[in-house]
Write a protein that holds these residues in place. Sequence first.
Motif, PDB file in Angstrom:
ATOM      1  N   ILE A 231     -10.222   1.156 -38.820  1.00 47.06           N
ATOM      2  CA  ILE A 231     -10.367   0.989 -40.265  1.00 47.06           C
ATOM      3  C   ILE A 231      -9.976   2.313 -40.909  1.00 47.06           C
ATOM      4  O   ILE A 231     -10.733   3.289 -40.840  1.00 47.06           O
ATOM      5  CB  ILE A 231     -11.820   0.637 -40.659  1.00 47.06           C
ATOM      6  CG1 ILE A 231     -12.405  -0.454 -39.754  1.00 47.06           C
ATOM      7  CG2 ILE A 231     -11.928   0.296 -42.137  1.00 47.06           C
ATOM      8  CD1 ILE A 231     -11.916  -1.845 -39.976  1.00 47.06           C
ATOM      9  N   ILE A 301     -15.256  -4.680 -45.107  1.00 47.44           N
ATOM     10  CA  ILE A 301     -15.113  -3.581 -44.135  1.00 47.44           C
ATOM     11  C   ILE A 301     -16.318  -3.573 -43.197  1.00 47.44           C
ATOM     12  O   ILE A 301     -16.187  -3.474 -41.971  1.00 47.44           O
ATOM     13  CB  ILE A 301     -15.016  -2.216 -44.873  1.00 47.44           C
ATOM     14  CG1 ILE A 301     -13.777  -2.155 -45.773  1.00 47.44           C
ATOM     15  CG2 ILE A 301     -15.062  -1.048 -43.887  1.00 47.44           C
ATOM     16  CD1 ILE A 301     -12.470  -1.965 -45.077  1.00 47.44           C
ATOM     17  N   THR A 323     -15.249   7.136 -41.439  1.00 48.83           N
ATOM     18  CA  THR A 323     -15.134   5.768 -40.897  1.00 48.83           C
ATOM     19  C   THR A 323     -15.689   5.732 -39.474  1.00 48.83           C
ATOM     20  O   THR A 323     -16.222   4.714 -39.035  1.00 48.83           O
ATOM     21  CB  THR A 323     -13.665   5.290 -40.885  1.00 48.83           C
ATOM     22  OG1 THR A 323     -12.868   6.283 -40.243  1.00 48.83           O
ATOM     23  CG2 THR A 323     -13.141   5.032 -42.282  1.00 48.83           C
TER      24      THR A 323
END
Lengths: 415, 458
Positions: A231, A301, A323
């Motif tokens: 991501i 997400i 992330t």
Amino acid sequence: MEREIVHHPRAKIQDYASVVGASAIEDLRALAEKLSGKAIQNINSTFTGGGVAEILARMVPLLNQLGVDAKWTTIKGNDEFFGVTKKFHNALHGRAEHISSEDLSLFLEVNKKNAEELEFEGGIIFVHDPQPVALVAKKKECGEKWIWRCHIDVSKPDRKVWEFVRNFVVDYDAAVFSAPNFTQQLPIRQFLISPSIDPLSDKNKEISSEVIDSVLGKYGLDKGKPIIAQISRFDYLKDPVGVIQAFEMVRKSIDCQLVLAGGAATDDPESEKVLEESRDRASNNPDIHILPIPPGSDIEINALQRASAVILQKSIKEGFGLTVTEAMWKGKPVVASAVGGIQLQVKNKFTGLLCHSIEGAAYSIKRLLSNPEYADYLGKNAREHVRQNFLITRHLKDYLLLFISLYYPSDIIYL
Amino acid sequence: MIEWLTKDWLSITVPVVVFLSFFVVAIWARRTVYSYLNNLLSKTKWEEREIFLQAIRHPIFQWCIILGAYSAVQISALSSYGKALAGSIAGSAFVVSLIWTTISLAEKLLRIYLNKIKTPSLLPANLIINVLRITFVVSGVLILLDIWIISTTPLVLIITIALLVVILASRDEILNIFSGFELARSSLIKTGDYIKLESGEEGYVSDITLRNVQIKASGGRIVLVPNSKLAKTTITAYRKPLKKATQPFHFHTQLYIKELTGLKTKNLPELISILKDVPDSVVYYHTHSFIEEYHYLTPQPANEFALWVSDVIGNEILAEKLSNIDTFEFSSISGLRERIIAVVNEELSLRGEGRMAFEGREFHFIKSVSVVLPTQYIAHDLREFVEALRKVSMNSLYYHIFESRLRLQKGINDFSIWLQDSLNERELSDKIAALDPYNYTLEGVRSLIIQLIEGRIK
């Protein structure tokens, strides 16, 4: 100049007790009590947009709830000024930028005007990033302690710009950096405060399996096949093509699917190019899903991270790598490049696996997919590591300790 | 008048004679009955007999007089209405006298008996006496109404409804009171006991009342637990009296922030060159940061020098040697620093300086700036200490075990010092001091110390 702060309906400080324990909140309250009578004025360039505004929007209300008199003010500048500070930002990151003497004059002029117009109310003036750095000229007149918070990596800056900024930084009482290797030698005290994630935000809070399934369905992902996900925004520095290559090596022996998901920055033409190259490299492989996710899709997400068997972060260069923190908080085993702030988070073989090459990434992914117990061990450690070191409560604690320690020269402070 | 006297003298004289006779009997009865009862009760050795006799001495006389008056009226020439009226008056006077006497006697006896009960605060005499008074007065009023042939049903109904309302409104209070009686009867807990409830409250019982039990918890906090709650929950009571410390133990906590020194190195010779001169706080940080940051891991990673040498320099032999340095052997940071330098120097003389760290993977020298704060937990004896130890944060445990011993150069952990100096518990102190905390997680250290103390106070 001073606009109203938009107060988001966010969690209250006591809500975090269920995540980090009541004693951690008690510690915060005890520290906050010691700052009684001290006002802290945060100054940056914007109330909205960007990581600094995001973290201040969360931190300032929480500091207030703890009883700390924290304020948040922004400087005023026109588009031309912010054009110059954008160039400063890039140059401090090491990118070549042409900065003229007019640019430097404009920067000084806007800072000077702000210094004259701003009401400095705090005993502690906490200046964030380079845009307002020259406000320190008011140090002799206002505030007891001045701190410069550098949110960017200035380890390999454009020397000319760094020297210009450094001239102001040395007048502060202390500087704060996010990682040891983001710093420069300075004659003032320097503290290390890592960024953090908010465990109660949409991006990190617990979500139901129904929500996860609906997101998988929306993007046509196979629920029964292990997901390897990276991501990140589409950027050469995140090496999406390298990720695809690593996946192809894994896919030869293990049935799995790859998700490359992230925002495509609208102001970055390079981002579109990287996205296209990634699509070409995927060559219509049905197991590779390239998903440009629009801004604000935090729940999506969150769902993609939670649905993954392994989270990959094969960056060539990285800032702190939040992330990675987000994935670790969700108890996911992480395979990540040993660059930037990732090294602070992933202790190899304890809280994840570090890699230095595409082959290394592929090998680590295979080890995790074929050894779910080992993957689970790393995931559990990763979650505890984040709980201890990278949640917003730790960030608050560090800020409170920073403010207190400025008033004491010793390494052990008895309160 | 004279005629009436000569004609109906008997109708006057007889009642008067009867009344006077009862008066004489009353004087006699007061003396005789008193003597008789006194002799009778003397044999029983009843301590409160004098109170009883004094209480009934005058009423006996009053009751005889009332009986005399009643008898005189009944044999008089009054009309039946007059007789009935006089009967009601005499009956009423008797009831009032009887109720007054009973209340007076009961009150005196109750005060004496309640004072003899060992937990007087649990049974407030005034409350019980007031309840008794009300009960007798209400009973008396009902009897009087009956004497005057007034229906008692509405009053009984009102009293019943009022009682129900009171019971419903104060059912919790009533439960507390009944539970309080049960506590007193069973003697389950006593003032001075250390109790621990299922819900987490704990401390020394400082007072027991009819409504609640007062617990003096850690830090001097007073916790009031309703008796009804106590009756429903599991209580662990520790009755063994424990030795009080000459000085209480104040638990502190420690929080730290990382301060960068600005120093960094890419190779081993530079590592030891810098290490020689950095403040103790730097050596302390790099040999202890793992304990707090990775306290949940078993086994925990070694010190940061060993980790960097392994991960970045790639010298596994040196990494193993650095990992094997036993921090517990050292009572000062300077000793630890010298050992690290000696181990690296030995490796340099054997195999040379080895490879350089890649850019971005240098070793950064960081120091720990600690802020020490008092907590709410204070222990005056082993029981309070062990219960506080279960609750204090990891940071507090870390401070007293690791930071005090090495960084503050006490050479021994704070717990052992207190056990020996303030409680004279030398054996227990030595056992805790001998524990090598570097071999366990922080939770593991906590459990081991709790086990040792529990074993001592069992």
